[in-house]
Design a protein around this motif. Structure first.
Motif, PDB file in Angstrom:
ATOM      1  N   UNK A   1      30.075  10.112  20.854  1.00 41.39           N
ATOM      2  CA  UNK A   1      30.872   9.991  19.738  1.00 41.39           C
ATOM      3  C   UNK A   1      31.275  10.845  19.113  1.00 41.39           C
ATOM      4  N   UNK A   2      30.115  11.823  18.235  1.00 44.50           N
ATOM      5  CA  UNK A   2      30.675  12.596  18.131  1.00 44.50           C
ATOM      6  C   UNK A   2      31.526  14.054  18.230  1.00 44.50           C
ATOM      7  N   UNK A   3      31.219  14.268  19.733  1.00 48.00           N
ATOM      8  CA  UNK A   3      32.680  15.174  19.972  1.00 48.00           C
ATOM      9  C   UNK A   3      33.982  14.657  20.379  1.00 48.00           C
ATOM     10  N   UNK A   4      33.907  13.332  20.290  1.00 48.41           N
ATOM     11  CA  UNK A   4      35.510  12.733  20.455  1.00 48.41           C
ATOM     12  C   UNK A   4      35.801  12.861  18.729  1.00 48.41           C
ATOM     13  N   UNK A   5      35.084  12.056  18.192  1.00 48.45           N
ATOM     14  CA  UNK A   5      35.698  12.255  16.607  1.00 48.45           C
ATOM     15  C   UNK A   5      36.316  13.065  16.761  1.00 48.45           C
ATOM     16  N   UNK A   6      35.166  14.563  16.647  1.00 45.09           N
ATOM     17  CA  UNK A   6      35.837  15.694  16.076  1.00 45.09           C
ATOM     18  C   UNK A   6      37.105  16.422  16.312  1.00 45.09           C
ATOM     19  N   UNK A   7      37.142  15.846  18.337  1.00 42.44           N
ATOM     20  CA  UNK A   7      38.407  16.439  18.431  1.00 42.44           C
ATOM     21  C   UNK A   7      39.786  15.275  18.191  1.00 42.44           C
ATOM     22  N   UNK A   8      39.853  14.536  17.383  1.00 36.88           N
ATOM     23  CA  UNK A   8      40.288  13.262  16.732  1.00 36.88           C
ATOM     24  C   UNK A   8      41.594  14.504  15.692  1.00 36.88           C
ATOM     25  N   UNK A   9      43.355  14.217  16.050  1.00 35.35           N
ATOM     26  CA  UNK A   9      43.796  15.137  15.684  1.00 35.35           C
ATOM     27  C   UNK A   9      44.614  13.836  13.808  1.00 35.35           C
ATOM     28  N   UNK A  10      45.077  14.060  13.300  1.00 36.66           N
ATOM     29  CA  UNK A  10      45.837  13.582  11.621  1.00 36.66           C
ATOM     30  C   UNK A  10      46.725  12.612  12.446  1.00 36.66           C
ATOM     31  N   UNK A  11      47.632  13.150  13.320  1.00 36.13           N
ATOM     32  CA  UNK A  11      48.343  12.247  13.161  1.00 36.13           C
ATOM     33  C   UNK A  11      48.023  11.551  14.670  1.00 36.13           C
ATOM     34  N   UNK A  12      47.218  11.255  14.764  1.00 29.49           N
ATOM     35  CA  UNK A  12      46.512  11.051  16.027  1.00 29.49           C
ATOM     36  C   UNK A  12      45.180  10.062  16.149  1.00 29.49           C
ATOM     37  N   UNK A  13      45.497   9.299  14.871  1.00 29.25           N
ATOM     38  CA  UNK A  13      44.214   9.084  14.133  1.00 29.25           C
ATOM     39  C   UNK A  13      44.300   7.169  14.047  1.00 29.25           C
ATOM     40  N   UNK A  14      46.307   6.746  14.487  1.00 31.21           N
ATOM     41  CA  UNK A  14      46.112   5.245  14.685  1.00 31.21           C
ATOM     42  C   UNK A  14      45.961   5.119  16.291  1.00 31.21           C
ATOM     43  N   UNK A  15      46.075   5.794  16.770  1.00 26.79           N
ATOM     44  CA  UNK A  15      45.744   6.008  18.349  1.00 26.79           C
ATOM     45  C   UNK A  15      44.660   5.876  19.523  1.00 26.79           C
ATOM     46  N   UNK A  16      43.500   6.532  18.315  1.00 26.74           N
ATOM     47  CA  UNK A  16      42.472   7.315  18.929  1.00 26.74           C
ATOM     48  C   UNK A  16      41.516   6.179  20.092  1.00 26.74           C
TER      49      UNK A  16
END
Length: 225
Positions: A162-177
């Motif tokens: 979960x920590x690895x996935x959240x660290x890789x989320x970009x600002x533009x992809x927040x809604x689709x994460x």
């Protein structure tokens, strides 16, 4: 456990102490009192039980036949301050359950009766059992520690993912994460779902902020032009 191993021998010693005066009196009626005491001792002596009687001058007037054959038995007979209640003694690597009680026959104090039982085998078995239990306890604790470490590592793995996935989320992809956690515990799945909802609300707030900035920029641009 040690008390349970010794209690039977204590009962045997108490039985001998209680029975001995009557046996000595009966045997003494058929011969002399000294011979009666010796016959009572011979009758109650066995491979693990030794008896002897000392008079008031601390001289031995009767004893079991096997005695005085080894230095250990000689040292056993020379012991002093022996309790009237059976208590274990360690002597030359052997364990003895000993007691000494006044010997009264026909109302007359003849001397002191000493009873010694060899409990080395039982004591050795007890010590071996304690060592085996100690070794088994160490093995069980070690296996439990290994199993617990493996379980904790396995339980924390979804949180690490979960920590690895959240660290890789970009600002533009927040809604689709999306946090896809395989074989995660129910509690971790609920946490991931709550975090996705948080990201969704954060994306909506970011969109409204961008829209507000665009509207303000447009309203300022027109009069300035």
């Amino acid at each position: 456990m040690q008390k349970l191993l010794v209690v039977t021998h204590k009962q045997t010693s108490a039985y001998i102490v209680e029975r001995f005066p009557d046996d000595a009196r009966i045997y003494g009626q058929m011969s002399s009192p000294e011979e009666g005491i010796q016959q009572a001792i011979d009758n109650l002596t066995n491979g693990s039980t030794l008896l002897w009687v000392k008079n008031s001058q601390q001289d031995i007037i009767a004893e079991s036949m096997p005695m005085r054959h080894t230095p250990s038995e000689q040292a056993l007979m020379s012991l002093k301050n022996i309790s009237t209640l059976p208590e274990p003694r360690l002597l030359d690597g052997r364990y003895w359950l000993m007691c000494g009680t006044p010997l009264v026959i026909d109302g007359q104090l003849v001397g002191t009766l000493f009873v010694a039982q060899d409990i080395t085998n039982d004591q050795t078995m007890f010590l071996q059992l304690i060592r085996s239990l100690g070794l088994a306890t160490i093995i069980v604790i070690t296996l439990m520690a290994i199993a617990l470490a493996w379980y904790i590592k396995r339980a924390l793995m979804p949180l690490k993912q979960m920590g690895q996935i959240t660290a890789a989320i970009a600002v533009d992809d927040i809604g689709a994460a999306k946090l896809q956690l395989e074989s995660a515990p129910l509690e971790v799945q609920q946490l991931a779902q709550t975090f996705e909802e948080l990201l969704s609300r954060l994306a909506m707030a970011l969109d409204r902020q961008q829209q507000l900035v665009g509207d303000v920029s447009h309203e300022l641009r027109t009069p300035l032009t």
